[in-house]
Design a protein around this motif. Sequence first.
Motif, PDB file in Angstrom:
ATOM      1  N   THR A   1       0.847  15.775  -8.036  1.00 49.61           N
ATOM      2  CA  THR A   1       1.243  14.467  -8.575  1.00 49.61           C
ATOM      3  C   THR A   1       0.077  13.810  -9.314  1.00 49.61           C
ATOM      4  OG1 THR A   1       2.714  14.225  -6.684  1.00 49.61           O
ATOM      5  CG2 THR A   1       2.288  12.248  -7.952  1.00 49.61           C
ATOM      6  N   HIS A   2      -1.112  13.918  -8.752  1.00 47.91           N
ATOM      7  CA  HIS A   2      -2.291  13.311  -9.398  1.00 47.91           C
ATOM      8  C   HIS A   2      -2.571  13.939 -10.758  1.00 47.91           C
ATOM      9  CE1 HIS A   2      -4.359  11.553  -5.551  1.00 47.91           C
ATOM     10  NE2 HIS A   2      -3.298  10.865  -5.935  1.00 47.91           N
TER      11      HIS A   2
ATOM     12  N   LYS B   1      -8.378   6.480  -7.407  1.00 44.38           N
ATOM     13  CA  LYS B   1      -7.477   6.638  -6.267  1.00 44.38           C
ATOM     14  C   LYS B   1      -8.111   6.192  -4.942  1.00 44.38           C
ATOM     15  CE  LYS B   1      -3.950   7.922  -8.328  1.00 44.38           C
ATOM     16  NZ  LYS B   1      -2.767   7.086  -8.227  1.00 44.38           N
TER      17      LYS B   1
ATOM     18  N   LEU C   1       1.911  19.087   1.768  1.00 44.87           N
ATOM     19  CA  LEU C   1       1.497  17.710   1.451  1.00 44.87           C
ATOM     20  C   LEU C   1       0.315  17.691   0.474  1.00 44.87           C
ATOM     21  CD1 LEU C   1       1.698  14.645   2.101  1.00 44.87           C
ATOM     22  CD2 LEU C   1       0.013  15.057   3.891  1.00 44.87           C
TER      23      LEU C   1
ATOM     24  N   LEU D   1       2.104   4.665  -2.223  1.00 39.32           N
ATOM     25  CA  LEU D   1       1.561   5.508  -3.293  1.00 39.32           C
ATOM     26  C   LEU D   1       2.463   5.359  -4.519  1.00 39.32           C
ATOM     27  CD1 LEU D   1       0.529   8.732  -1.332  1.00 39.32           C
ATOM     28  CD2 LEU D   1      -0.822   6.706  -1.830  1.00 39.32           C
TER      29      LEU D   1
ATOM     30  N   SER E   1       0.178  13.182 -13.335  1.00 44.81           N
ATOM     31  CA  SER E   1       0.277  11.808 -13.823  1.00 44.81           C
ATOM     32  C   SER E   1      -0.843  11.459 -14.801  1.00 44.81           C
ATOM     33  CB  SER E   1       0.281  10.826 -12.647  1.00 44.81           C
ATOM     34  OG  SER E   1      -0.947  10.931 -11.962  1.00 44.81           O
ATOM     35  N   ARG E   2      -1.839  12.339 -14.907  1.00 43.10           N
ATOM     36  CA  ARG E   2      -2.909  12.142 -15.902  1.00 43.10           C
ATOM     37  C   ARG E   2      -2.894  13.299 -16.877  1.00 43.10           C
ATOM     38  NH1 ARG E   2      -3.663   9.770 -11.866  1.00 43.10           N
ATOM     39  NH2 ARG E   2      -4.720   7.776 -11.679  1.00 43.10           N
TER      40      ARG E   2
ATOM     41  N   LEU F   1      -4.053   6.856   2.731  1.00 37.10           N
ATOM     42  CA  LEU F   1      -3.826   8.150   3.386  1.00 37.10           C
ATOM     43  C   LEU F   1      -4.629   8.237   4.683  1.00 37.10           C
ATOM     44  CD1 LEU F   1      -3.986  10.436   0.216  1.00 37.10           C
ATOM     45  CD2 LEU F   1      -1.950   9.882   1.558  1.00 37.10           C
TER      46      LEU F   1
ATOM     47  N   GLN G   1       1.402  18.713  -2.888  1.00 35.57           N
ATOM     48  CA  GLN G   1       2.277  17.700  -3.495  1.00 35.57           C
ATOM     49  C   GLN G   1       1.463  16.537  -4.075  1.00 35.57           C
ATOM     50  OE1 GLN G   1       4.714  15.437  -0.840  1.00 35.57           O
ATOM     51  NE2 GLN G   1       6.236  14.956  -2.403  1.00 35.57           N
ATOM     52  N   ILE G   2       0.501  16.061  -3.286  1.00 37.24           N
ATOM     53  CA  ILE G   2      -0.309  14.924  -3.767  1.00 37.24           C
ATOM     54  C   ILE G   2      -1.182  15.369  -4.936  1.00 37.24           C
ATOM     55  CG2 ILE G   2      -2.075  13.243  -3.138  1.00 37.24           C
ATOM     56  CD1 ILE G   2      -0.994  13.327  -0.277  1.00 37.24           C
TER      57      ILE G   2
ATOM     58  N   PHE H   1       0.811  -1.215   0.000  1.00 39.75           N
ATOM     59  CA  PHE H   1       0.000   0.000   0.000  1.00 39.75           C
ATOM     60  C   PHE H   1       0.847   1.268   0.000  1.00 39.75           C
ATOM     61  CE2 PHE H   1      -4.298  -1.682   1.778  1.00 39.75           C
ATOM     62  CZ  PHE H   1      -4.589  -2.175   0.514  1.00 39.75           C
TER      63      PHE H   1
ATOM     64  N   ARG I   1      -7.949   3.475  -3.433  1.00 37.19           N
ATOM     65  CA  ARG I   1      -6.996   2.750  -2.600  1.00 37.19           C
ATOM     66  C   ARG I   1      -6.021   3.724  -1.925  1.00 37.19           C
ATOM     67  NH1 ARG I   1      -2.108  -1.160  -3.949  1.00 37.19           N
ATOM     68  NH2 ARG I   1      -1.293   0.918  -4.271  1.00 37.19           N
ATOM     69  N   ASP I   2      -5.565   4.716  -2.705  1.00 35.77           N
ATOM     70  CA  ASP I   2      -4.651   5.717  -2.127  1.00 35.77           C
ATOM     71  C   ASP I   2      -5.332   6.497  -1.003  1.00 35.77           C
ATOM     72  OD1 ASP I   2      -2.921   4.882  -4.014  1.00 35.77           O
ATOM     73  OD2 ASP I   2      -2.591   6.832  -4.968  1.00 35.77           O
TER      74      ASP I   2
ATOM     75  N   MET J   1       7.369  21.066  -0.217  1.00 38.27           N
ATOM     76  CA  MET J   1       6.054  21.467  -0.706  1.00 38.27           C
ATOM     77  C   MET J   1       4.986  20.953   0.267  1.00 38.27           C
ATOM     78  SD  MET J   1       4.131  20.537  -4.295  1.00 38.27           S
ATOM     79  CE  MET J   1       5.449  20.829  -5.450  1.00 38.27           C
TER      80      MET J   1
ATOM     81  N   GLU K   1      11.329  20.479   6.582  1.00 36.71           N
ATOM     82  CA  GLU K   1      11.442  19.719   5.339  1.00 36.71           C
ATOM     83  C   GLU K   1      12.746  18.913   5.295  1.00 36.71           C
ATOM     84  OE1 GLU K   1       9.162  19.397   2.983  1.00 36.71           O
ATOM     85  OE2 GLU K   1      10.447  18.205   1.677  1.00 36.71           O
TER      86      GLU K   1
ATOM     87  N   ARG L   1       5.120  14.597   6.838  1.00 37.85           N
ATOM     88  CA  ARG L   1       4.531  15.815   6.259  1.00 37.85           C
ATOM     89  C   ARG L   1       3.130  16.045   6.825  1.00 37.85           C
ATOM     90  NH1 ARG L   1       7.446  17.497   1.797  1.00 37.85           N
ATOM     91  NH2 ARG L   1       8.476  15.823   0.658  1.00 37.85           N
TER      92      ARG L   1
ATOM     93  N   GLU M   1       2.739   6.816  -7.381  1.00 43.60           N
ATOM     94  CA  GLU M   1       3.296   7.935  -8.148  1.00 43.60           C
ATOM     95  C   GLU M   1       4.393   8.675  -7.401  1.00 43.60           C
ATOM     96  OE1 GLU M   1      -0.486   8.838  -8.018  1.00 43.60           O
ATOM     97  OE2 GLU M   1      -1.049   8.393 -10.079  1.00 43.60           O
ATOM     98  N   PHE M   2       4.670   8.248  -6.169  1.00 40.57           N
ATOM     99  CA  PHE M   2       5.679   8.924  -5.363  1.00 40.57           C
ATOM    100  C   PHE M   2       6.928   8.048  -5.263  1.00 40.57           C
ATOM    101  CE2 PHE M   2       1.848  10.992  -4.233  1.00 40.57           C
ATOM    102  CZ  PHE M   2       2.178  12.258  -3.801  1.00 40.57           C
TER     103      PHE M   2
ATOM    104  N   LEU N   1       5.862  10.949   3.826  1.00 33.48           N
ATOM    105  CA  LEU N   1       4.454  11.363   3.815  1.00 33.48           C
ATOM    106  C   LEU N   1       3.813  11.502   5.206  1.00 33.48           C
ATOM    107  CD1 LEU N   1       2.069  10.414   1.023  1.00 33.48           C
ATOM    108  CD2 LEU N   1       1.204  10.374   3.345  1.00 33.48           C
TER     109      LEU N   1
END
Lengths: 243, 411
Positions: free
Chosen positions: B10-11, B305, B3, A112, B14-15, B312, B6-7, A110, B307-308, B1, A133, A126, A114-115, A123
Amino acid sequence: MTETRTSEIREPKPAPVPLIEARGVTRILPGVVPTTLVRGIDLAIGDNEFVAITGPSGSGKSSLLYLLGLLDLPTEGEVLIRGRATAHMTEDERAFTRLSMLGFVFQFHFLLQEFSILDNVALPMRALGARSESDMRDRARDLLSSLGLADHLGKRPDQLSGGQRQRVAVARALANEPAVILADEPTGSLDSKSSEQVFELLKEIVDNGRTVVAVTHDIALAERMHRRIHLIDGEIDSDRSRR
Amino acid sequence: MNLVLQIAWTHVRSRARQTGVAIAGVAVGVGFSVMMAGLMQGSQDDFIRQLVNALPHITVNDERRNPPPQPAEQAYDAAQIHGLTPSVRRKGIKNPLATMAALEAWIPGAVAPSVKVQAILRYATRDVGASITGIDPRREARVSELPNQMRQGTLSSLYTATNAIIVGERLAEKIGARVGSNITVQTSEGTQASAQVVGLFRSGIASVDEGSAYVLVRTGQVLARQTGLVNELRIRVGDPMEAREVASRIERQTDYKSVSWQEAHEDLLSSLVIRNVIMYTIVGAILLVASFGTYNIISTITHEKARDIAILKSLGLNERTVRSIFVVEAQMIGLAGALVGFVLGYLLCIALGSIEIKSPFMDITHLPIAYKSWHYGVAGAVALLSSFAAGYAPARKAARLHPVEIIRGAT
């Protein structure tokens, strides 16, 4: 001076507050035919314990772990973290407790996708926002390096093997220095070599003073832990300690 | 950056293709909204400019807004009186020169006297009703755009002949007269005179161009059969938008009916309000349609997302933070779409503004386009607002996902 000593001697030593405590915890899934996941669970887990939760499939092992980790709420009874009842906590308070005191490792890493693995480990830090940082990145780097992943910091999870990904998941769980790691079948999807590596990792966490509660099917691994709680049909069948 | 940033970044990154389509949707919406607003505002400004320029900003005439009580009504206050002939009042503004001097003392602009007479212009058996205004050509240049609206002749041409007259181009067309034609003017007072057409003007407003004519004040007084008559003061103020307030003050000061250009064209101006409502409804609809694209991508991302989101939340991110991630994603799309839309809108405005319009009734001109920063501000704000709304619903749904359900499903 003498008086002080006398009073110290006379004061009864307070009983240690359990790290996680379940009191009469029952979880029933509502539906046309309600399903009981766990029933009347009473248990206390203290500091520096290495606990295995075992039992056949459908015995409520994972359900109990999610309840102990505040991911799910009991239908009856309550879960206490460091003596604090969680039943009346707000969603935000439960989330903060998970973030600051509990670390999770799941059967499937589990992470992420894309990271980078460095960002995955950073994460939770953060989210907690307690470090700068550079501190976050340094700690994430140190954690990954200590788990033998120093050469893979910039890689994404899909560029690593199953065992490596699970080690990243352990590093992420340790990021905020939680009191307890809750692991749901952490070796379930790994080969024997990787399983052994992850088990050693968890054992090392306990050796360093933390508590690990792991759900596992692997009886051999469970036997190597300090305490084994065996569930059958959602109830505790046995709770044996080797220490 | 941060959080959340940043997420979210990224989302959307990526699309790239889906994000690009959503941004394009918002950009087209914003671009066309800016273009439409520019075009509508430009045409409205142009229309108002023509209205303002066609006539003096304020006209003060010798009427009263409320008719003065008749002597019998004053004598018998409580009685209801029928069949009495109203007292006859001498026409014209009393002491026009003194009144003008009093107004010139404070009005931020210029004042010119005039005589207004209703008449029928007759030429070659064709009769057309018209409003004839007796003007002072030297003062008229300071209160109206008439000198610039002259198509043939000049205002000074009024001095070149006895009973010289300048008529609207459409009026001249109607009766078939040209410069040099001698036409007959017959007033409602019964005066009939011959007048020579010395000029033609075009204001751009059909009702003015086909129903107005200008003569000297002196000629107007002869036509009205009253020496020294001035029945209208024509005023131009520095800021046309202040005309209503100035007119109101003049009316309080002089007791004469004082009509601003806004009041004179109230029906037209109120139709502009309806026009603006229609315009902003269309602009809003365009942006609303664009926001469906944003809704679509955010819904897709939250679905993919799930699952992400569970991860989280299991790590300890609260609902508010998870919701923020997807709202920020929608806002990123909205912001990028708005910025691209600004450029698109500006280019569309330039392209539209360069189109030449040729018509036999007017000079070659271009589509009037207004370049206003608030058009961009409103379009951008609506785009961000609709993106927020589009992102909020799926974001809220995502934030409410129960992590255990997802984790169980995954295992």
